[in-house]
Write a protein that holds these residues in place. Structure first.
Motif, PDB file in Angstrom:
ATOM      1  N   THR A 160       0.688  -1.216  -0.150  1.00 35.44           N
ATOM      2  CA  THR A 160      -0.025  -0.009  -0.110  1.00 35.44           C
ATOM      3  C   THR A 160       0.686   1.224  -0.009  1.00 35.44           C
ATOM      4  O   THR A 160       0.550   2.159  -0.763  1.00 35.44           O
ATOM      5  N   GLY A 207       2.540   1.810  -3.372  1.00 31.55           N
ATOM      6  CA  GLY A 207       1.592   2.289  -4.266  1.00 31.55           C
ATOM      7  C   GLY A 207       1.031   4.085  -4.199  1.00 31.55           C
ATOM      8  O   GLY A 207       0.818   4.472  -5.013  1.00 31.55           O
ATOM      9  N   TYR A 217       2.024   6.596  -6.833  1.00 34.03           N
ATOM     10  CA  TYR A 217       0.936   7.631  -7.209  1.00 34.03           C
ATOM     11  C   TYR A 217       1.360   9.383  -7.134  1.00 34.03           C
ATOM     12  O   TYR A 217       0.998   9.912  -7.881  1.00 34.03           O
ATOM     13  N   ASP A 276      -8.457  -2.006 -19.533  1.00 29.80           N
ATOM     14  CA  ASP A 276      -7.378  -1.810 -18.863  1.00 29.80           C
ATOM     15  C   ASP A 276      -6.504  -0.510 -19.489  1.00 29.80           C
ATOM     16  O   ASP A 276      -6.027   0.461 -18.855  1.00 29.80           O
ATOM     17  N   THR A 333      -1.609   4.152 -12.010  1.00 31.83           N
ATOM     18  CA  THR A 333      -2.586   3.176 -12.254  1.00 31.83           C
ATOM     19  C   THR A 333      -1.983   1.506 -12.017  1.00 31.83           C
ATOM     20  O   THR A 333      -2.554   0.669 -12.316  1.00 31.83           O
ATOM     21  N   ARG A 347      -3.341  -0.866  -9.287  1.00 30.70           N
ATOM     22  CA  ARG A 347      -4.947  -0.977  -9.688  1.00 30.70           C
ATOM     23  C   ARG A 347      -4.635  -2.295 -10.749  1.00 30.70           C
ATOM     24  O   ARG A 347      -5.874  -3.114 -10.893  1.00 30.70           O
ATOM     25  N   SER A 348      -3.904  -2.147 -11.730  1.00 31.04           N
ATOM     26  CA  SER A 348      -3.914  -2.863 -12.938  1.00 31.04           C
ATOM     27  C   SER A 348      -3.458  -4.176 -12.413  1.00 31.04           C
ATOM     28  O   SER A 348      -4.020  -5.259 -12.758  1.00 31.04           O
ATOM     29  N   ASN A 356      -3.845  -5.472  -9.149  1.00 31.92           N
ATOM     30  CA  ASN A 356      -4.786  -6.074  -8.219  1.00 31.92           C
ATOM     31  C   ASN A 356      -5.772  -6.516  -9.189  1.00 31.92           C
ATOM     32  O   ASN A 356      -6.419  -7.671  -8.987  1.00 31.92           O
ATOM     33  N   THR A 357      -6.436  -5.862 -10.111  1.00 34.92           N
ATOM     34  CA  THR A 357      -7.632  -6.182 -11.162  1.00 34.92           C
ATOM     35  C   THR A 357      -6.920  -7.641 -11.898  1.00 34.92           C
ATOM     36  O   THR A 357      -7.787  -8.327 -12.037  1.00 34.92           O
TER      37      THR A 357
END
Length: 395
Positions: free
Chosen positions: A5, A8, A12, A215, A248, A251-252, A254-255
């Motif tokens: 986290t 990340g 960001y 994506d 991103t 997020r990519s 994790n998805t």
């Protein structure tokens, strides 16, 4: 999880950054190697097209006992050992508790009787328990044509959508290249492993194209936000796009992981435990395509878009402004100071190397040259102005 986290958040905000755009030739080379391997596998082995595309014969057998996987394996071996060339690699699947479905290529009447004999001897079924369906090659070609038409319509719709959404045709080109990248790799993997290409596989192809596009659009939307006002952000166009990918990235990942875990479970069950199943065709296409789509949206689409935009005037100007800001000198970048324990010369002054600016610090800025020693100012003895009330001024 807390470290991930925190990473990340640093990606960001830009405190940490992975240079996706600057190292684009490395990513291009990796993709090129994989694509060449896929093309070689496709040209050497070719695709194992299913009965729906090539035409053939399908037998539906109703057995008295349980139609389980061991029985399906025995039937596959028995039919494959008949010596009939069209039945050398049959597809046998279970359908319900008491039915087996056997698919082979088109055979003559004599060859058909040989296959029926093998099925009866293995399953114990009678002639009344076996039904046959013949699929013509013309119908298979029509299915293939419809699949290609659906793919073309999808690509046209994707191009129009991205061009209208982003108002930049170069984003559409980058997205289409990423989609082609995913399709070629997935088709090549299918050729290498020898899995059968069925209508379920076509469905999987269209699904992975949608996943890859989703994506890519998320990354492009962030690029659009970061490059809206480059003068205010004081970044070059390439740096702003690279920041968008970093923002991103988590997020990519994790998805992709969340999407790949259930698909991997389906692939394992269908390919290992069930032996053969239509789920296997769909799961392999989804797994390979989703993995390739996650890679292409990060490593291919954005670097290619930056490369396509690199010659535009606004982009060139932003790069020039960023380079000028990096070269600006700051006279206060390095202020010499004295610390306890520092060596001094005969006059009690620090050595010259102690006052030398560090070139690697302050991002290349240099301090001005000294013109002489510091002396007491003549203004030190002058009366200094003081603040008085308005009524006493001028008296």
């Amino acid at each position: 999880m807390s470290k991930f986290t925190r990473l990340g958040n640093q990606l960001y905000t830009g405190k940490k950054s992975i240079d996706f755009v600057g190292r684009r030739w490395t990513w291009y080379a990796i993709s090129a190697v994989v694509i060449v391997a896929a093309i070689v596998g496709l040209s050497v082995r070719g695709l194992n097209m299913s009965l729906e595309f090539t035409g053939g014969t399908q037998y539906t057998v109703t057995v008295s006992g349980s139609a389980d996987q061991p029985l399906a394996d025995k039937v596959r071996t028995s039919v494959g050992n008949t010596g009939v060339e069209a039945a050398a690699d049959p597809t046998v699947t279970t359908a319900g508790a008491h039915n087996l479905i056997i698919q082979i290529k088109s055979v003559s009447t004599t060859e058909n009787n040989t296959v029926l004999k093998a099925i009866k001897s293995t399953t114990g079924a009678t002639t009344d328990d076996i039904s046959q369906d013949h699929v013509g090659a013309s119908w298979g070609k029509e299915v293939a044509t419809k699949a290609v038409q659906g793919l073309i319509v999808f690509l046209i719709a994707v191009t129009v959508f991205i061009a209208m959404y982003t108002r930049q045709w170069k984003m559409s080109v980058a997205a289409l290249v990423a989609l082609a990248h995913d399709v070629i790799i997935t088709v090549g993997i299918y050729a290498l492993v020898g899995f059968e290409v069925s209508p379920a596989t076509v469905t999987g192809f269209l699904t992975i194209l949608g996943f890859s596009l989703y994506d890519t659009v998320v990354v492009f939307d962030k690029i659009k936000e970061n490059t809206k006002n480059l003068r205010a952000t004081k970044r070059s166009f390439a740096a702003a796009c690279n920041l968008a990918v970093n923002q991103t990235l988590v997020r990519s990942i994790n998805t992709s992981i969340v999407a790949l875990i259930p698909v991997a479970a389906i692939l394992w069950v269908s390919a290992v435990q069930l032996g053969t199943s239509t789920l296997k065709d769909l799961a392999l296409a989804l797994f390979v395509g989703m993995a390739a789509g996650a890679y292409s949206s990060i490593f291919i689409a954005t670097p290619l878009f930056v490369q396509l935009k690199s010659r535009e005037k606004d982009v060139v100007d932003s790069e020039r402004r960023a380079a000028q800001r990096a070269k600006q000198a700051d006279p206060y970048a390095h202020v010499p100071s004295f610390a306890e324990g520092m060596e001094v010369d005969d006059n009690g002054e620090p050595p010259a190397e102690a006052n030398a600016p560090e070139e690697h610090a302050f991002r290349g800025r240099t301090a001005p040259q000294t013109r002489g020693p510091v002396r007491d100012s003549g203004a030190a003895g002058r009366p200094q102005p003081s603040r008085q009330t308005r009524s006493k001024r001028g008296k």
